[in-house]
Structures are given as C-alpha cells and as structure tokens.
Scaffold this active site. Structure first.
Site, PDB file in Angstrom:
ATOM      1  N   ARG A  11     107.881 -34.853  62.718  1.00  0.00           N
ATOM      2  CA  ARG A  11     108.110 -35.098  64.154  1.00  0.00           C
ATOM      3  C   ARG A  11     109.193 -36.136  64.345  1.00  0.00           C
ATOM      4  O   ARG A  11     110.083 -35.976  65.181  1.00  0.00           O
ATOM      5  CB  ARG A  11     106.815 -35.572  64.827  1.00  0.00           C
ATOM      6  N   ARG A  68     107.926 -35.971  48.413  1.00  0.00           N
ATOM      7  CA  ARG A  68     108.158 -35.445  47.053  1.00  0.00           C
ATOM      8  C   ARG A  68     109.481 -34.687  47.008  1.00  0.00           C
ATOM      9  O   ARG A  68     109.824 -33.973  47.944  1.00  0.00           O
ATOM     10  CB  ARG A  68     107.043 -34.491  46.643  1.00  0.00           C
ATOM     11  N   ASP A  81     107.605 -38.036  58.228  1.00  0.00           N
ATOM     12  CA  ASP A  81     106.923 -37.242  59.250  1.00  0.00           C
ATOM     13  C   ASP A  81     107.930 -36.354  59.977  1.00  0.00           C
ATOM     14  O   ASP A  81     108.911 -36.849  60.544  1.00  0.00           O
ATOM     15  CB  ASP A  81     106.228 -38.193  60.233  1.00  0.00           C
ATOM     16  N   GLU A 115     102.197 -24.769  61.402  1.00  0.00           N
ATOM     17  CA  GLU A 115     101.441 -24.393  62.594  1.00  0.00           C
ATOM     18  C   GLU A 115     102.070 -24.922  63.872  1.00  0.00           C
ATOM     19  O   GLU A 115     101.934 -24.312  64.930  1.00  0.00           O
ATOM     20  CB  GLU A 115     100.006 -24.966  62.500  1.00  0.00           C
ATOM     21  N   ARG A 157      85.280 -30.533  46.989  1.00  0.00           N
ATOM     22  CA  ARG A 157      86.671 -30.200  46.707  1.00  0.00           C
ATOM     23  C   ARG A 157      87.051 -30.843  45.373  1.00  0.00           C
ATOM     24  O   ARG A 157      86.855 -32.036  45.176  1.00  0.00           O
ATOM     25  CB  ARG A 157      87.542 -30.762  47.820  1.00  0.00           C
ATOM     26  N   HIS A 182      96.896 -26.495  46.754  1.00  0.00           N
ATOM     27  CA  HIS A 182      96.618 -25.984  48.110  1.00  0.00           C
ATOM     28  C   HIS A 182      95.931 -24.612  48.026  1.00  0.00           C
ATOM     29  O   HIS A 182      96.003 -23.824  48.968  1.00  0.00           O
ATOM     30  CB  HIS A 182      97.904 -25.798  48.954  1.00  0.00           C
ATOM     31  N   GLU A 231      90.638 -25.402  55.373  1.00  0.00           N
ATOM     32  CA  GLU A 231      90.159 -25.530  53.993  1.00  0.00           C
ATOM     33  C   GLU A 231      88.656 -25.817  53.952  1.00  0.00           C
ATOM     34  O   GLU A 231      87.949 -25.332  53.069  1.00  0.00           O
ATOM     35  CB  GLU A 231      90.942 -26.636  53.271  1.00  0.00           C
ATOM     36  N   GLY A 241     100.363 -28.491  58.937  1.00  0.00           N
ATOM     37  CA  GLY A 241     100.939 -29.309  60.020  1.00  0.00           C
ATOM     38  C   GLY A 241     102.265 -28.814  60.581  1.00  0.00           C
ATOM     39  O   GLY A 241     102.387 -28.572  61.782  1.00  0.00           O
ATOM     40  N   ASN A 260      84.912 -34.453  50.005  1.00  0.00           N
ATOM     41  CA  ASN A 260      86.225 -34.603  49.365  1.00  0.00           C
ATOM     42  C   ASN A 260      86.326 -36.059  48.908  1.00  0.00           C
ATOM     43  O   ASN A 260      86.605 -36.944  49.715  1.00  0.00           O
ATOM     44  CB  ASN A 260      87.323 -34.255  50.377  1.00  0.00           C
ATOM     45  N   HIS A 317     102.573 -22.782  53.293  1.00  0.00           N
ATOM     46  CA  HIS A 317     101.749 -23.940  53.684  1.00  0.00           C
ATOM     47  C   HIS A 317     102.708 -25.122  53.776  1.00  0.00           C
ATOM     48  O   HIS A 317     103.137 -25.667  52.757  1.00  0.00           O
ATOM     49  CB  HIS A 317     100.661 -24.178  52.630  1.00  0.00           C
ATOM     50  N   LEU A 318     103.086 -25.473  54.997  1.00  0.00           N
ATOM     51  CA  LEU A 318     104.103 -26.511  55.191  1.00  0.00           C
ATOM     52  C   LEU A 318     103.489 -27.687  55.936  1.00  0.00           C
ATOM     53  O   LEU A 318     103.236 -27.621  57.151  1.00  0.00           O
ATOM     54  CB  LEU A 318     105.290 -25.946  55.994  1.00  0.00           C
ATOM     55  N   GLY A 319     103.214 -28.751  55.190  1.00  0.00           N
ATOM     56  CA  GLY A 319     102.632 -29.936  55.808  1.00  0.00           C
ATOM     57  C   GLY A 319     103.359 -31.146  55.263  1.00  0.00           C
ATOM     58  O   GLY A 319     104.565 -31.107  55.042  1.00  0.00           O
ATOM     59  N   ASN A 320     102.619 -32.214  55.027  1.00  0.00           N
ATOM     60  CA  ASN A 320     103.227 -33.350  54.353  1.00  0.00           C
ATOM     61  C   ASN A 320     103.506 -32.951  52.904  1.00  0.00           C
ATOM     62  O   ASN A 320     104.579 -33.187  52.370  1.00  0.00           O
ATOM     63  CB  ASN A 320     102.276 -34.542  54.462  1.00  0.00           C
TER      64      ASN A 320
HETATM   65  P1  ADP Z   1      98.853 -32.942  54.818  1.00  0.00           P
HETATM   66  O1  ADP Z   1      99.716 -32.347  53.757  1.00  0.00           O
HETATM   67  O2  ADP Z   1      98.793 -34.436  54.783  1.00  0.00           O
HETATM   68  O3  ADP Z   1      97.518 -32.263  55.006  1.00  0.00           O
HETATM   69  P2  ADP Z   1      99.484 -31.759  57.382  1.00  0.00           P
HETATM   70  O4  ADP Z   1      99.282 -30.346  57.030  1.00  0.00           O
HETATM   71  O5  ADP Z   1      98.534 -32.394  58.350  1.00  0.00           O
HETATM   72  O6  ADP Z   1      99.671 -32.682  56.131  1.00  0.00           O
HETATM   73  O7  ADP Z   1     100.963 -31.868  58.001  1.00  0.00           O
HETATM   74  C1  ADP Z   1     101.513 -33.091  58.378  1.00  0.00           C
HETATM   75  C2  ADP Z   1     102.929 -32.848  58.837  1.00  0.00           C
HETATM   76  O8  ADP Z   1     102.906 -31.958  59.959  1.00  0.00           O
HETATM   77  C3  ADP Z   1     103.641 -34.118  59.303  1.00  0.00           C
HETATM   78  O9  ADP Z   1     104.912 -34.224  58.701  1.00  0.00           O
HETATM   79  C4  ADP Z   1     103.802 -33.895  60.781  1.00  0.00           C
HETATM   80  O10 ADP Z   1     104.976 -34.445  61.257  1.00  0.00           O
HETATM   81  C5  ADP Z   1     103.865 -32.399  60.901  1.00  0.00           C
HETATM   82  N1  ADP Z   1     103.574 -32.004  62.259  1.00  0.00           N
HETATM   83  C6  ADP Z   1     102.413 -32.118  62.936  1.00  0.00           C
HETATM   84  N2  ADP Z   1     102.587 -31.730  64.229  1.00  0.00           N
HETATM   85  C7  ADP Z   1     103.893 -31.400  64.366  1.00  0.00           C
HETATM   86  C8  ADP Z   1     104.701 -30.943  65.454  1.00  0.00           C
HETATM   87  N3  ADP Z   1     104.182 -30.766  66.658  1.00  0.00           N
HETATM   88  N4  ADP Z   1     106.009 -30.707  65.218  1.00  0.00           N
HETATM   89  C9  ADP Z   1     106.538 -30.907  63.989  1.00  0.00           C
HETATM   90  N5  ADP Z   1     105.838 -31.342  62.930  1.00  0.00           N
HETATM   91  C10 ADP Z   1     104.525 -31.580  63.118  1.00  0.00           C
END
Ligand code: ADP
Length: 396
Positions: A281, A237, A279, A330, A89, A178, A380, A327, A7, A204-207
């Site tokens: 968390r 975003r 973040d 999950e 990638r 994604h 991925e 993130g 990547n 797909h819920l992450g950053n």
């Molecule tokens: P990216 O889009 O950078 O790949 P990820 O899929 O790793 O991101 O997701 C990152 C997000 O997941 C961050 O906002 C992080 O706070 C959140 N996250 C990770 N672990 C937890 C948790 N235990 N509780 C709540 N949010 C979490």
C-alpha cells in the site's frame, strides 16, 4: 464440531476456534512474549480482551487459551471436552509428509527429523504440539504442513541441478511453502469451475509470495524452494537471484553466510527496491506520488510474477484458470492489472470493472477471456480445520 487451530511460533502462539463445516470462528487470539512474561489477546466477535498472564513456556500459553475459552464471561464453550480436535500448522514436512496426519509418536519423530530444513519454525511448532498433548491428552491432534500440497511435484520440478549427494544425504530439493493456502484456493477453484481437469496457476501474493502450477488438482511446480527465499521478489525477500551474488557480497563486505542470508530475507525485495516500505500500500502510494523507485518496485514485482505465470503455462502445456489470493492478490486491482498486462497472448483478458474488487471471491476476467481469472480470498485456517475434522472423522 469445534476445531482448535494452533500456529505456534518461537515466542508466540495464534489460535482460532472454528466450526469446520461453516467456517465460523467463535473465538480467536494470540499469546505473545512467551518465555519473557506473557500476554494474551482474545477476541470474540468485535470484543477484545488483553490479559497479562505468566507464560514461562508454551504449556502455560495453551493453558491460558483453554482457560479463556471456557471462561464464564469471556469464553465461548462450557468445557474443553467441547473441543473435538486440535489442528497444528507445521512449517516443514520435508520428504516425510505428503498430507496432513494425526499426530502420534512416529509423527513427532518425523517432524523432529525435519528440523534441519525448518530450523526456526519446526521446533516452535513441536512445542505447541507437546504443550497441547500435555494439557489435553485425550483430544486428537493433527499436523498440517506448509509443504505437503507441493509433494506431488515431479522430480524435474523439485530436483536442483547440483550433485546428487546433497539430495540423497541432505534432502536438498525444492519443497515450496504456503501449501495450505495453495491447497485451499485450488479446492475452491475446482468447486467454482465445476471441474477438476484443468490447468491452473495460483498466485499467492502477500508479504511473502509464491505461485503454484496445478494440473487436475495436483501441484506440478511452485516458486519457493528449499526455503521461502526463492521465487518472486517479496516484501523483504529477494526471491530468485544468481547464487554467486552471495559469495560476492560476503567477500566484499566481510559478511558471514548468516548475515548475507539475513540481508536477502529481511532487507531485500520491494523494500529494497522502493527504499520506502515492504508494504505494497505504501509503495502504491509512493508510485502514485511520482516516486520512481516505488514505480520500479511495483514493475519488477509484476514482471517477475508475470514471468512465472508464463513459465507455468509452458510447464502445464496451457492455462485454463488463473487465481489471485492473499493480501496483495486479493486487494490490489492495480497489481493484478499490471501482472496481466502482456499475458493476452495466453488468453488472459481482465474486465476492468470486474477487476475493481477487493477481498471478494469473484471472476475478474472478461466474458470472452480464454483463461478464467479469479480472486479467491485464501483461508488457511479453514483448510486446517477441514483437514483436521476429516482425519478425525475417518479415524473413528
Ligand atoms: P502475509 O504474507 O504476512 O500473510 P498478507 O497476505 O496479509 O501477508 O499480505 C500483506 C500485504 O498485502 C501487504 O504488503 C499489504 O500492503 C498488502 N495489501 C493489503 N491490502 C492491500 C490493498 N488494499 N492494496 C494493496 N496492497 C494491499
């Protein structure tokens, strides 16, 4: 089989050496500060080494990766001949690529053609490809596109209601991103549910966050657009908004289009709403401590995701299966609960005990829920390795 997954970013390059059948990663790491000075971080199991190695270009970075993979002390293979193929990638496949493919001169030219659509990532991805070709000319290289899974969308989903010339001349349309993650969790959902014929929504819920609506294994719609800025609000975003906001802000604050887009990409989303962090968390901690802005950020995120799930159920004409991944998807039972609250009318009913899970592939809906809700950790890299292995085997 050993697949090297690459990547490549503009000044960095991530790698993993993986067995596509077992998903076992024998080594992984990161080259940073390419073009500046160069640093390699290499991990085998729990063991990590960091080395400063000059990396004037991506070529030296790849050479450093191959050297450490065959190193008698730090390495995991005896010779680079043990690498069967390389999977790259690639961010944007534009309208050129509907699936992963073996890289040849034509493919490189088509990836180049997509540079206007992915101006930051595609040139870096190409540098990674060219560097690998130069140092391992006899090893097959495969390109896996972030956009490809979504290319089955029908025109009603991918066309924007703007003058046709922008679509015809400039390929402006919804692409979605994604895709490798959406493809992986779709594949797993089909395996786990034991059937392909179903109406599925992936969250797909992450950053960065995106949703996809999938019917019988094929993507019908997705929340990101021409760029990853569209859809639900994300870490930094904005997600969807009235495009006239751009004009208003540019006029009032004398911003250029680039400055405005930078604000929407980097300073918006839950970071802006919470005023605390991008973040989740930190925002969950803030909300638990009584910070109302953090509570609003979480509510807004859940509200927009819920609206997308509802609209995709309408687009698909029903819903059989709902998947949470990445993130937040999950790891945050609280966010999953917030999102599903109010989706009972669609037949979504979480089991609070089953939902109290982090990072594990499992059903979290109640036994009497009409819709089966899953947590499926995304992978991925495994998807890239499997696509690469499949294509290379088929070409033999
Ligand atoms: P990216 O889009 O950078 O790949 P990820 O899929 O790793 O991101 O997701 C990152 C997000 O997941 C961050 O906002 C992080 O706070 C959140 N996250 C990770 N672990 C937890 C948790 N235990 N509780 C709540 N949010 C979490």
């Amino acid at each position: 089989m050993n697949i090297l997954i690459i990547n490549a970013g503009s000044s960095s390059l991530k790698y993993q050496l993986m067995d596509p059948e077992t998903g076992v990663v024998s080594a992984k790491g990161l080259c940073e500060r390419i073009y500046i000075d160069g640093r390699l971080t290499h991990k085998v199991g729990d063991k990590k080494v960091v080395k400063d190695i000059p990396m004037p270009t991506h070529s030296e970075a790849i050479q450093a990766v191959l050297a450490i993979l065959v190193d008698p002390v730090e390495g995991v293979i005896n010779s680079t001949d043990e690498i069967d193929a390389v999977g790259h990638r690639v961010l944007h496949g534009g309208m050129e690529f509907f699936d992963s493919c073996i890289i040849n001169d034509e493919v490189i030219a088509a990836i180049e053609k997509c540079i206007p659509l992915g101006p930051l990532h595609n040139p870096a991805n190409l540098m990674g490809i060219r560097a690998c070709q130069a140092v391992m000319p006899n090893t097959p290289q495969v390109a896996v596109f972030d956009t490809a899974f979504h290319m089955t969308m029908p025109p009603v989903a991918y066309r924007y209601a703007i003058p046709t010339e922008y679509y015809k001349n400039d390929s402006i349309r919804r692409y979605g991103f994604h895709g490798t993650s959406h493809k992986y969790v779709t594949k797993r959902a089909i395996e786990l549910m034991g059937r392909k014929e179903m109406k599925l929504v992936n969250c797909h819920l992450g950053n960065g966050s995106s949703l996809s609506a999938v019917k019988d294994g094929k993507c019908q719609d997705t929340s990101m657009g021409l760029t990853p800025l569209a859809g639900v609000p994300m870490g930094t975003r904005s997600g969807d908004l009235d495009p006239a906001v751009v004009q208003f802000v540019m006029n009032k604050y004398g911003m250029s289009a680039d400055e405005c887009l930078n604000m929407l990409n980097k300073k918006s989303g839950v970071l802006a709403l919470s005023g605390v962090s991008s973040d989740f968390r930190d925002i969950e901690d803030g909300a638990a401590a009584g910070n109302e802005d953090c509570a609003l950020a979480l509510d807004k995120f859940a509200y927009e995701v819920r609206k997308y799930v509802g609209s995709y159920a309408a687009a698909l004409g029903g819903l059989d299966c709902l998947v949470f991944t990445a993130g937040v998807g999950e790891n945050s039972p609280e966010m999953r609960e917030r999102i599903c609250e109010g989706l009972e009318f669609l037949g979504v009913k979480l089991d609070p005990q089953k939902n109290a899970v982090r990072g594990k592939e499992t059903i979290i809906s109640a036994d009497d829920s009409k819709v089966t809700v899953w947590v499926i950790p995304t992978n991925e890299e495994l998807m890239i390795a499997q696509d690469t292995a499949d294509l290379v085997k088929a070409a033999k």
